[in-house]
Design a protein around this motif. Sequence first.
Motif, PDB file in Angstrom:
ATOM      1  N   VAL A  11       6.561  -4.463   3.383  1.00  0.00           N
ATOM      2  CA  VAL A  11       5.660  -3.566   2.652  1.00  0.00           C
ATOM      3  C   VAL A  11       4.322  -4.268   2.433  1.00  0.00           C
ATOM      4  O   VAL A  11       4.268  -5.371   1.880  1.00  0.00           O
ATOM      5  CB  VAL A  11       6.272  -3.163   1.291  1.00  0.00           C
ATOM      6  N   HIS A  12       3.260  -3.627   2.865  1.00  0.00           N
ATOM      7  CA  HIS A  12       1.898  -4.155   2.714  1.00  0.00           C
ATOM      8  C   HIS A  12       1.467  -4.050   1.248  1.00  0.00           C
ATOM      9  O   HIS A  12       1.697  -3.038   0.603  1.00  0.00           O
ATOM     10  CB  HIS A  12       0.942  -3.351   3.606  1.00  0.00           C
ATOM     11  N   ASP A  13       0.852  -5.106   0.747  1.00  0.00           N
ATOM     12  CA  ASP A  13       0.260  -5.107  -0.593  1.00  0.00           C
ATOM     13  C   ASP A  13      -1.247  -4.996  -0.407  1.00  0.00           C
ATOM     14  O   ASP A  13      -1.904  -5.974  -0.034  1.00  0.00           O
ATOM     15  CB  ASP A  13       0.627  -6.392  -1.325  1.00  0.00           C
ATOM     16  N   PRO A  14      -1.819  -3.819  -0.627  1.00  0.00           N
ATOM     17  CA  PRO A  14      -3.247  -3.629  -0.350  1.00  0.00           C
ATOM     18  C   PRO A  14      -4.166  -4.466  -1.242  1.00  0.00           C
ATOM     19  O   PRO A  14      -5.256  -4.826  -0.824  1.00  0.00           O
ATOM     20  CB  PRO A  14      -3.467  -2.134  -0.578  1.00  0.00           C
ATOM     21  N   ALA A  15      -3.737  -4.807  -2.441  1.00  0.00           N
ATOM     22  CA  ALA A  15      -4.582  -5.589  -3.344  1.00  0.00           C
ATOM     23  C   ALA A  15      -4.731  -7.030  -2.866  1.00  0.00           C
ATOM     24  O   ALA A  15      -5.791  -7.635  -3.024  1.00  0.00           O
ATOM     25  CB  ALA A  15      -4.005  -5.562  -4.759  1.00  0.00           C
ATOM     26  N   LEU A  20       4.414  -7.874   0.797  1.00  0.00           N
ATOM     27  CA  LEU A  20       5.138  -8.117  -0.445  1.00  0.00           C
ATOM     28  C   LEU A  20       6.270  -9.091  -0.144  1.00  0.00           C
ATOM     29  O   LEU A  20       7.063  -8.856   0.772  1.00  0.00           O
ATOM     30  CB  LEU A  20       5.692  -6.784  -0.947  1.00  0.00           C
ATOM     31  N   PRO A  21       6.370 -10.215  -0.884  1.00  0.00           N
ATOM     32  CA  PRO A  21       7.437 -11.174  -0.602  1.00  0.00           C
ATOM     33  C   PRO A  21       8.804 -10.602  -0.965  1.00  0.00           C
ATOM     34  O   PRO A  21       8.923  -9.732  -1.828  1.00  0.00           O
ATOM     35  CB  PRO A  21       7.089 -12.377  -1.481  1.00  0.00           C
ATOM     36  N   ARG A  25       6.951  -9.286  -6.614  1.00  0.00           N
ATOM     37  CA  ARG A  25       5.801  -9.802  -7.378  1.00  0.00           C
ATOM     38  C   ARG A  25       5.297  -8.728  -8.328  1.00  0.00           C
ATOM     39  O   ARG A  25       5.597  -7.548  -8.179  1.00  0.00           O
ATOM     40  CB  ARG A  25       4.692 -10.289  -6.468  1.00  0.00           C
ATOM     41  N   ASN A  26       4.504  -9.174  -9.284  1.00  0.00           N
ATOM     42  CA  ASN A  26       3.835  -8.250 -10.188  1.00  0.00           C
ATOM     43  C   ASN A  26       2.668  -7.607  -9.453  1.00  0.00           C
ATOM     44  O   ASN A  26       1.916  -8.300  -8.756  1.00  0.00           O
ATOM     45  CB  ASN A  26       3.301  -8.985 -11.423  1.00  0.00           C
ATOM     46  N   VAL A  27       2.537  -6.306  -9.613  1.00  0.00           N
ATOM     47  CA  VAL A  27       1.435  -5.565  -9.005  1.00  0.00           C
ATOM     48  C   VAL A  27       0.852  -4.632 -10.050  1.00  0.00           C
ATOM     49  O   VAL A  27       1.493  -4.325 -11.058  1.00  0.00           O
ATOM     50  CB  VAL A  27       1.908  -4.743  -7.772  1.00  0.00           C
ATOM     51  N   ASP A  28      -0.368  -4.187  -9.804  1.00  0.00           N
ATOM     52  CA  ASP A  28      -0.975  -3.205 -10.689  1.00  0.00           C
ATOM     53  C   ASP A  28      -0.300  -1.850 -10.470  1.00  0.00           C
ATOM     54  O   ASP A  28      -0.068  -1.445  -9.324  1.00  0.00           O
ATOM     55  CB  ASP A  28      -2.472  -3.068 -10.419  1.00  0.00           C
ATOM     56  N   GLU A  29      -0.009  -1.180 -11.553  1.00  0.00           N
ATOM     57  CA  GLU A  29       0.618   0.135 -11.476  1.00  0.00           C
ATOM     58  C   GLU A  29      -0.354   1.108 -10.806  1.00  0.00           C
ATOM     59  O   GLU A  29      -1.515   1.203 -11.201  1.00  0.00           O
ATOM     60  CB  GLU A  29       0.931   0.603 -12.899  1.00  0.00           C
ATOM     61  N   ASP A  41      10.802   2.386   0.172  1.00  0.00           N
ATOM     62  CA  ASP A  41      10.379   1.083   0.683  1.00  0.00           C
ATOM     63  C   ASP A  41      10.545  -0.039  -0.341  1.00  0.00           C
ATOM     64  O   ASP A  41      10.727  -1.197   0.031  1.00  0.00           O
ATOM     65  CB  ASP A  41       8.911   1.126   1.107  1.00  0.00           C
ATOM     66  N   ILE A  42      10.433   0.291  -1.629  1.00  0.00           N
ATOM     67  CA  ILE A  42      10.514  -0.718  -2.684  1.00  0.00           C
ATOM     68  C   ILE A  42      11.417  -0.235  -3.800  1.00  0.00           C
ATOM     69  O   ILE A  42      11.790   0.939  -3.866  1.00  0.00           O
ATOM     70  CB  ILE A  42       9.131  -1.034  -3.293  1.00  0.00           C
TER      71      ILE A  42
END
Length: 60
Positions: A11-15, A20-21, A25-29, A41-42
């Motif tokens: 899964v790509h983390d755009p930020a 995504l490992p 990880r913590n991400v912005d909502e 996907d998550i």
Amino acid sequence: MFVKPKDGRSVHDPARGDLLPAEGRNVDESQYWYRREIDGDIEIVQPSKDADTDKKASAK
């Protein structure tokens, strides 16, 4: 919020511009992450105690 990819998913983390490992990880909502959850996907989870410890250690 804390998210983890489901088994076998990348899964790509755009930020951050990376994947995504597996441990999550913590991400912005955002709508992006809720859509990834709807698509299967998550999963949104409570962070482990280790993740909290790592965050505090890196802040020092």
